[in-house]
Design an enzyme around this catalytic site. Structure first.
Site, mmCIF file in Angstrom:
data_model
loop_
_atom_site.group_PDB
_atom_site.id
_atom_site.type_symbol
_atom_site.label_atom_id
_atom_site.label_comp_id
_atom_site.label_asym_id
_atom_site.label_seq_id
_atom_site.Cartn_x
_atom_site.Cartn_y
_atom_site.Cartn_z
ATOM 1 C CG HIS A 72 -2.078 0.936 1.081
ATOM 2 N ND1 HIS A 72 -2.003 2.281 1.347
ATOM 3 C CD2 HIS A 72 -3.333 0.707 0.640
ATOM 4 C CE1 HIS A 72 -3.169 2.841 1.103
ATOM 5 N NE2 HIS A 72 -4.001 1.918 0.664
ATOM 6 C CG ASP A 118 -8.298 -4.355 -3.020
ATOM 7 O OD1 ASP A 118 -7.495 -3.419 -3.193
ATOM 8 O OD2 ASP A 118 -9.528 -4.209 -3.046
HETATM 9 C C1 SDX Z 1 -6.136 0.012 -3.132
HETATM 10 O O1 SDX Z 1 -4.402 4.507 -2.098
HETATM 11 C C2 SDX Z 1 -5.348 3.880 -1.520
HETATM 12 O O2 SDX Z 1 -5.769 4.225 -0.435
HETATM 13 C C3 SDX Z 1 -5.901 2.703 -2.291
HETATM 14 C C4 SDX Z 1 -6.917 1.840 -1.582
HETATM 15 C C5 SDX Z 1 -8.186 2.598 -1.336
HETATM 16 O O3 SDX Z 1 -8.921 2.214 -0.416
HETATM 17 O O4 SDX Z 1 -8.498 3.507 -2.145
HETATM 18 O O5 SDX Z 1 -6.387 1.372 -0.361
HETATM 19 C C6 SDX Z 1 -7.296 0.635 -2.425
HETATM 20 O O6 SDX Z 1 -5.893 0.350 -4.258
HETATM 21 C C7 SDX Z 1 -5.264 -0.971 -2.390
HETATM 22 C C8 SDX Z 1 -4.070 -1.474 -3.259
HETATM 23 C C9 SDX Z 1 -4.610 -2.556 -4.208
HETATM 24 N N1 SDX Z 1 -3.526 -2.957 -5.163
HETATM 25 C C10 SDX Z 1 -2.895 -4.117 -5.042
HETATM 26 O O7 SDX Z 1 -3.070 -4.921 -4.140
HETATM 27 C C11 SDX Z 1 -1.910 -4.396 -6.178
HETATM 28 C C12 SDX Z 1 -0.625 -4.975 -5.596
HETATM 29 N N2 SDX Z 1 0.049 -3.914 -4.845
HETATM 30 C C13 SDX Z 1 1.103 -3.195 -5.517
HETATM 31 O O8 SDX Z 1 0.878 -3.000 -6.879
HETATM 32 C C14 SDX Z 1 1.548 -1.980 -4.726
HETATM 33 O O9 SDX Z 1 1.740 -2.363 -3.441
HETATM 34 C C15 SDX Z 1 0.709 -0.714 -4.743
HETATM 35 C C16 SDX Z 1 0.414 -0.265 -6.132
HETATM 36 C C17 SDX Z 1 -0.546 -0.887 -3.981
HETATM 37 C C18 SDX Z 1 1.550 0.331 -4.076
HETATM 38 O O10 SDX Z 1 2.660 0.471 -4.889
HETATM 39 P P1 SDX Z 1 3.843 1.401 -4.482
HETATM 40 O O11 SDX Z 1 3.357 2.548 -3.689
HETATM 41 O O12 SDX Z 1 4.675 1.674 -5.680
HETATM 42 O O13 SDX Z 1 4.591 0.474 -3.499
HETATM 43 P P2 SDX Z 1 5.791 0.938 -2.670
HETATM 44 O O14 SDX Z 1 6.441 2.183 -3.200
HETATM 45 O O15 SDX Z 1 5.339 0.974 -1.259
HETATM 46 O O16 SDX Z 1 6.785 -0.274 -2.964
HETATM 47 C C19 SDX Z 1 7.846 -0.474 -2.086
HETATM 48 C C20 SDX Z 1 8.558 -1.697 -2.587
HETATM 49 C C21 SDX Z 1 8.925 -1.667 -4.085
HETATM 50 O O17 SDX Z 1 10.043 -2.471 -4.199
HETATM 51 P P3 SDX Z 1 11.422 -1.786 -4.730
HETATM 52 O O18 SDX Z 1 11.089 -1.285 -6.108
HETATM 53 O O19 SDX Z 1 11.711 -0.644 -3.763
HETATM 54 O O20 SDX Z 1 12.435 -2.892 -4.693
HETATM 55 O O21 SDX Z 1 7.697 -2.860 -2.464
HETATM 56 C C22 SDX Z 1 7.504 -3.454 -3.737
HETATM 57 C C23 SDX Z 1 7.806 -2.399 -4.768
HETATM 58 O O22 SDX Z 1 8.217 -2.999 -5.997
HETATM 59 N N3 SDX Z 1 6.103 -3.879 -3.790
HETATM 60 C C24 SDX Z 1 5.731 -5.146 -3.960
HETATM 61 C C25 SDX Z 1 4.336 -5.116 -3.886
HETATM 62 N N4 SDX Z 1 3.919 -3.869 -3.691
HETATM 63 C C26 SDX Z 1 5.030 -3.104 -3.629
HETATM 64 N N5 SDX Z 1 6.436 -6.286 -4.162
HETATM 65 C C27 SDX Z 1 5.715 -7.417 -4.288
HETATM 66 N N6 SDX Z 1 4.360 -7.479 -4.217
HETATM 67 C C28 SDX Z 1 3.642 -6.353 -4.030
HETATM 68 N N7 SDX Z 1 2.311 -6.402 -3.982
#
Ligand code: SDX
Length: 390
Positions: free
Chosen positions: A268, A325
């Site tokens: 998140h 989710d």
């Molecule tokens: C919602 O914003 C909100 O409030 C949204 C929401 C709402 O109520 O409106 O909460 C609803 O959209 C929840 C999120 C649903 N999406 C998913 O579950 C999709 C999977 N999650 C990822 O795509 C990701 O976690 C995001 C898009 C949700 C957040 O992405 P960010 O902000 O780019 O993640 P981050 O910067 O915190 O990442 C930090 C690290 C990164 O690694 P590095 O590049 O630094 O090595 O964590 C990694 C990311 O690549 N990472 C993951 C990951 N999510 C982040 N690695 C593996 N699996 C994941 N799911």
């Protein structure tokens, strides 16, 4: 840095804004709507009451909630001419695309009037009709008889009845299912300046009508990285079960930065600890499936996946925890909602939050047209070259 805009200029150019609606603390996993903890609202409130709270800023008294319920009921039908729209969509259309189009079309049938009273009507109309449109879409796309809303049913009871009642098999309303749906919608009702809410604020800043701004929010929510994740989680869990993929392989793949979706339902942008909504959703999963005597193998896989992921150094180091989710789809499956409608359910829940955020921005005297700037990285000035000289 030149061009830095202070918060005083509102959302206009920075993508951040002041808001009194929802408070989130990503480090401590706190979520409050108008100061009320999400845990208390999920435990004691109803979706109707939370919608009123988000939009008006205060919990309603009995007279206010009764008036709001009457408005929701009075505006629960959809213009009969809109039914023909459904037939124009190809059968394979995704319900989110249909919902976004239909909400935009509401403007043509219900002129958007100014003034407080009219705004209350427009708000109730949207919250009520979005639910009716979702159920109509489900019935029409199955070739089933459309079920109309009933004045004797509550908001959630009406939705379930419109979805699952049929002339040959009357739907039996189960209070446990109604309660699970109400809590599901409460947990989704608002979440500060997420992607889709920002879309609603941005589109709304052009002073377009509320229906169009909400239609933009629905489109933004559709993406698998945002609201579409609830559908993507179920597809991921189903794939794991059907192909018997070892969970350690699932985690290994999730660490591959080239994998666009990673571990769906994890991570998140704001929460760097457990999403407080997930805790509630997970408890509701257990409670509902036990009450309905449902054994869902996807729940077992989800729980096992969470158990190993939260101990895995990659996930710990990156502060990755299950978000709302991760378990929400399990609840919807138990209720009988089809997977391709999961994000529609998210939209129905988020609607009061979008409306509240839109209203707050419209009422902000400092609010201006949102027009972000950029850091230009293209070519410097060049002379034009005629076609035959290129
Ligand atoms: C919602 O914003 C909100 O409030 C949204 C929401 C709402 O109520 O409106 O909460 C609803 O959209 C929840 C999120 C649903 N999406 C998913 O579950 C999709 C999977 N999650 C990822 O795509 C990701 O976690 C995001 C898009 C949700 C957040 O992405 P960010 O902000 O780019 O993640 P981050 O910067 O915190 O990442 C930090 C690290 C990164 O690694 P590095 O590049 O630094 O090595 O964590 C990694 C990311 O690549 N990472 C993951 C990951 N999510 C982040 N690695 C593996 N699996 C994941 N799911």
């Amino acid at each position: 840095m030149t061009g830095m805009i202070t918060l005083d200029s509102g959302f206009a150019n920075t993508g951040s804004c002041k808001s009194a609606i929802t408070f989130m603390d990503g480090e401590r996993g706190i979520l409050r709507y108008r100061g009320y903890p999400i845990e208390a609202l999920a435990e004691h409130s109803s979706f109707r009451e939370v919608a009123y709270l988000l939009i008006n800023g205060e919990l309603p008294n009995r007279k206010q909630i009764t008036r709001f319920s009457v408005l929701l009921n009075d505006h629960s039908l959809v213009h009969e001419d809109m039914r023909s729209f459904f037939g124009s969509f190809p059968r394979a259309s995704h319900p989110m695309g249909i919902l976004s189009s239909m909400v935009n079309a509401l403007k043509s049938f219900y002129p958007y009037l100014e003034g407080e009273e009219e705004l209350n009507t427009t708000v109730a109309r949207l919250i009520s009709k979005v639910r009716t449109l979702a159920a109509m879409s489900y019935k029409i796309f199955r070739g089933h008889t459309v079920v109309y809303p009933r004045p004797d049913l509550s908001y959630c009871e009406n939705f379930l009845n419109m979805m699952f009642d049929s002339p040959v098999r009357p739907y039996e309303i189960d209070p446990d299912v109604v309660q699970a749906l109400s809590v599901f919608l409460i947990l989704h009702a608002d979440h500060e300046q997420n992607c889709s809410t920002s879309a609603v604020r941005l589109v709304g800043s052009g002073r377009v009508n509320l229906y169009a701004a909400i239609s933009a929010g629905i489109a933004a929510l559709w993406g698998p990285l945002h609201g579409g994740a609830n559908q993507a989680v179920i597809e991921m869990l189903t794939n794991i079960v059907e192909k018997k993929i070892p969970l350690k392989d699932v985690l290994a793949r999730a660490k591959d930065r080239n994998d666009p979706f990673r571990l769906m339902g994890f991570g998140h942008r704001v929460y760097k600890t457990y999403d407080p909504r997930t805790r509630i959703m997970k408890k509701m999963c257990d409670r509902l499936l036990t009450k309905l005597n449902i054994h869902d193998p996807l729940l077992e896989v989800a729980q096992a996946l969470e158990e190993i992921a939260v101990k895995d150094s990659y996930f710990v180091d990156h502060n990755l925890y299950p978000n709302i989710d991760f378990y929400s789809g399990i609840v919807l499956r138990a209720i009988g909602i089809p997977t391709n409608m999961f994000t529609v359910m998210f939209a129905i829940g988020r609607l009061p939050g979008w409306i509240a955020q839109w209203k707050e921005s419209m009422d902000d005297p400092e609010w201006r047209l949102n027009r972000p700037r950029q850091i230009y990285t293209g070519p410097t000035q060049r002379e034009y070259v005629p076609l035959d000289e290129r």
